[in-house]
Enzyme design. Sequence first.
Site, PDB file in Angstrom:
ATOM      1  N   TYR A  54      27.555  18.027 -26.888  1.00  0.00           N
ATOM      2  CA  TYR A  54      26.675  18.779 -25.975  1.00  0.00           C
ATOM      3  C   TYR A  54      25.451  19.351 -26.708  1.00  0.00           C
ATOM      4  O   TYR A  54      24.546  19.890 -26.078  1.00  0.00           O
ATOM      5  CB  TYR A  54      27.419  19.934 -25.296  1.00  0.00           C
ATOM      6  CG  TYR A  54      28.643  19.552 -24.488  1.00  0.00           C
ATOM      7  CD1 TYR A  54      28.968  18.227 -24.205  1.00  0.00           C
ATOM      8  CD2 TYR A  54      29.497  20.535 -23.994  1.00  0.00           C
ATOM      9  CE1 TYR A  54      30.097  17.898 -23.480  1.00  0.00           C
ATOM     10  CE2 TYR A  54      30.635  20.212 -23.268  1.00  0.00           C
ATOM     11  CZ  TYR A  54      30.934  18.892 -23.022  1.00  0.00           C
ATOM     12  OH  TYR A  54      32.066  18.573 -22.302  1.00  0.00           O
ATOM     13  N   HIS A 112      37.682  14.442 -27.949  1.00  0.00           N
ATOM     14  CA  HIS A 112      36.935  14.377 -26.681  1.00  0.00           C
ATOM     15  C   HIS A 112      37.404  13.256 -25.749  1.00  0.00           C
ATOM     16  O   HIS A 112      37.379  13.379 -24.528  1.00  0.00           O
ATOM     17  CB  HIS A 112      35.443  14.212 -26.988  1.00  0.00           C
ATOM     18  CG  HIS A 112      34.537  14.768 -25.936  1.00  0.00           C
ATOM     19  ND1 HIS A 112      33.380  15.430 -26.210  1.00  0.00           N
ATOM     20  CD2 HIS A 112      34.617  14.752 -24.585  1.00  0.00           C
ATOM     21  CE1 HIS A 112      32.783  15.799 -25.088  1.00  0.00           C
ATOM     22  NE2 HIS A 112      33.517  15.393 -24.080  1.00  0.00           N
TER      23      HIS A 112
HETATM   24  N1  LIG Z   1      35.983  16.604 -21.618  1.00  0.00           N
HETATM   25  C1  LIG Z   1      35.077  15.939 -20.931  1.00  0.00           C
HETATM   26  O1  LIG Z   1      34.924  14.713 -21.042  1.00  0.00           O
HETATM   27  C2  LIG Z   1      34.222  16.685 -19.945  1.00  0.00           C
HETATM   28  C3  LIG Z   1      33.463  15.966 -19.009  1.00  0.00           C
HETATM   29  C4  LIG Z   1      32.702  16.685 -18.085  1.00  0.00           C
HETATM   30  C5  LIG Z   1      32.704  18.073 -18.117  1.00  0.00           C
HETATM   31  N2  LIG Z   1      33.434  18.752 -19.060  1.00  0.00           N
HETATM   32  C6  LIG Z   1      33.420  20.238 -19.127  1.00  0.00           C
HETATM   33  O2  LIG Z   1      33.604  20.794 -17.829  1.00  0.00           O
HETATM   34  C7  LIG Z   1      32.468  21.572 -17.464  1.00  0.00           C
HETATM   35  C8  LIG Z   1      32.209  21.489 -15.968  1.00  0.00           C
HETATM   36  O3  LIG Z   1      32.093  20.160 -15.520  1.00  0.00           O
HETATM   37  P1  LIG Z   1      30.751  19.541 -14.928  1.00  0.00           P
HETATM   38  O4  LIG Z   1      29.598  20.220 -15.573  1.00  0.00           O
HETATM   39  O5  LIG Z   1      30.880  18.074 -15.040  1.00  0.00           O
HETATM   40  O6  LIG Z   1      30.808  19.836 -13.376  1.00  0.00           O
HETATM   41  P2  LIG Z   1      31.055  21.051 -12.351  1.00  0.00           P
HETATM   42  O7  LIG Z   1      31.293  22.336 -13.043  1.00  0.00           O
HETATM   43  O8  LIG Z   1      32.028  20.550 -11.354  1.00  0.00           O
HETATM   44  O9  LIG Z   1      29.655  21.099 -11.588  1.00  0.00           O
HETATM   45  C9  LIG Z   1      28.469  21.514 -12.183  1.00  0.00           C
HETATM   46  C10 LIG Z   1      27.345  21.268 -11.173  1.00  0.00           C
HETATM   47  O10 LIG Z   1      27.535  22.093 -10.014  1.00  0.00           O
HETATM   48  C11 LIG Z   1      26.419  22.962  -9.836  1.00  0.00           C
HETATM   49  N3  LIG Z   1      26.960  24.269  -9.433  1.00  0.00           N
HETATM   50  C12 LIG Z   1      27.601  25.163 -10.222  1.00  0.00           C
HETATM   51  N4  LIG Z   1      28.006  26.235  -9.507  1.00  0.00           N
HETATM   52  C13 LIG Z   1      27.616  26.010  -8.232  1.00  0.00           C
HETATM   53  C14 LIG Z   1      27.742  26.757  -7.043  1.00  0.00           C
HETATM   54  N5  LIG Z   1      28.364  27.935  -7.021  1.00  0.00           N
HETATM   55  N6  LIG Z   1      27.216  26.249  -5.909  1.00  0.00           N
HETATM   56  C15 LIG Z   1      26.595  25.041  -5.922  1.00  0.00           C
HETATM   57  N7  LIG Z   1      26.437  24.286  -7.023  1.00  0.00           N
HETATM   58  C16 LIG Z   1      26.947  24.767  -8.171  1.00  0.00           C
HETATM   59  C17 LIG Z   1      25.710  22.999 -11.174  1.00  0.00           C
HETATM   60  O11 LIG Z   1      24.338  23.180 -11.021  1.00  0.00           O
HETATM   61  P3  LIG Z   1      23.573  24.416 -11.735  1.00  0.00           P
HETATM   62  O12 LIG Z   1      23.901  24.369 -13.191  1.00  0.00           O
HETATM   63  O13 LIG Z   1      22.135  24.140 -11.438  1.00  0.00           O
HETATM   64  O14 LIG Z   1      24.093  25.668 -11.079  1.00  0.00           O
HETATM   65  C18 LIG Z   1      25.985  21.602 -11.723  1.00  0.00           C
HETATM   66  O15 LIG Z   1      25.078  20.673 -11.183  1.00  0.00           O
HETATM   67  C19 LIG Z   1      31.355  20.993 -18.331  1.00  0.00           C
HETATM   68  O16 LIG Z   1      30.251  21.846 -18.439  1.00  0.00           O
HETATM   69  C20 LIG Z   1      32.088  20.772 -19.626  1.00  0.00           C
HETATM   70  O17 LIG Z   1      32.267  21.991 -20.321  1.00  0.00           O
HETATM   71  C21 LIG Z   1      34.196  18.072 -19.959  1.00  0.00           C
END
Ligand SMILES: NC(=O)c1ccc[n+]([C@@H]2O[C@H](COP(=O)([O-])OP(=O)(O)OC[C@H]3O[C@@H](n4cnc5c(N)ncnc54)[C@H](OP(=O)(O)O)[C@@H]3O)[C@@H](O)[C@H]2O)c1
Length: 291
Positions: A54, A112
């Site tokens: 990241y 990861h």
């Molecule tokens: N291990 C892995 O391979 C892996 C893969 C993916 C993710 N992850 C981890 O999991 C975390 C979360 O997953 P993710 O980032 O894929 O997806 P997520 O948390 O499901 O969704 C994030 C998205 O939703 C939006 N959002 C956040 N809160 C909101 C709300 N209250 N209302 C409307 N939209 C909202 C965000 O936009 P804004 O930022 O503009 O608010 C962003 O576009 C990552 O940051 C990472 O730490 C790990």
Amino acid sequence: MASLALNTKIKLPSGYEIPQLGFGVYQTPPKDTETVVNEAFAVGYIHVDSAAAYHNEAACGKAIRKSGLPREQFFFTSKVPPRALGYQAAKDQVEKSLTESGLQYIDLMLIHAPYGGSAGRKGAWKALVEAVEAGKVRSIGVSNYGVQHLDELEKHIAELEAERGGLGKGGVLSVGQWEIHPWCVRSDIAEWCAKRGVAVEAYSPLVRGRRWGEPTLRELAGKYGKSEAQVLVRWSLQKGYIPLPKSVNAERIRDNADVYDFELTLEEVAELESDEYAPVAWDPTTSPLDA
Ligand SMILES: NC(=O)c1ccc[n+]([C@@H]2O[C@H](COP(=O)([O-])OP(=O)(O)OC[C@H]3O[C@@H](n4cnc5c(N)ncnc54)[C@H](OP(=O)(O)O)[C@@H]3O)[C@@H](O)[C@H]2O)c1
């Protein structure tokens, strides 16, 4: 169900505790990360999920170090990058993550993704086991492993015990991290972990915003006077998972943690779950052992 609160923690097989609500920083630009993590700390998150991939470990570490609070009050996760697994690469990554973050130890280091072949996965795991023994990392785990990779890891742990001098020398699997939400429930993996007491972290808990307006979700949000995002975070918490919602927006960061004044019924938790298998991120869980 025991009542949940922002400061709820889960005891890990390692003996350490993990705060149940985490804060994700994937795709949070490095230049904004310190500010965003500080916004999260201000509303009560104390658990940050980062990764070498990241490119924002430095900013996360800075926010923790500059908070003025004892290091032990925070929980910081990083991950060994995929596609370069192996003993030396993982050993080097632990050092890099410590240097980048400026922290004395990392609470949780995950592999990861399983890409890297059997020997690569075993070597990376061994490096993490040694990092725990050296006090550089407190708990270790894996991300995006399918059941085939998890079964293999158990064999590797047994082999390392035999090779390194006995019980415990193969390391302790404390946490697994997967994309999990009502459109990707991963029952096989969740059951595997439940049987062994491995904590399950749920990434993309908001389905990256792709499911707003789904009938049951919308209805429950209306019933409780909460947002659909808040219902999804609550679903994850009530399943016993560790959701990692991500946002760069101060209001959403606050909303995603404001989920402790309502409770879904058991029926509603079940009703939200679909039969679909529709991940929105990548899906290394289905990769073969030699990938
Ligand atoms: N291990 C892995 O391979 C892996 C893969 C993916 C993710 N992850 C981890 O999991 C975390 C979360 O997953 P993710 O980032 O894929 O997806 P997520 O948390 O499901 O969704 C994030 C998205 O939703 C939006 N959002 C956040 N809160 C909101 C709300 N209250 N209302 C409307 N939209 C909202 C965000 O936009 P804004 O930022 O503009 O608010 C962003 O576009 C990552 O940051 C990472 O730490 C790990």
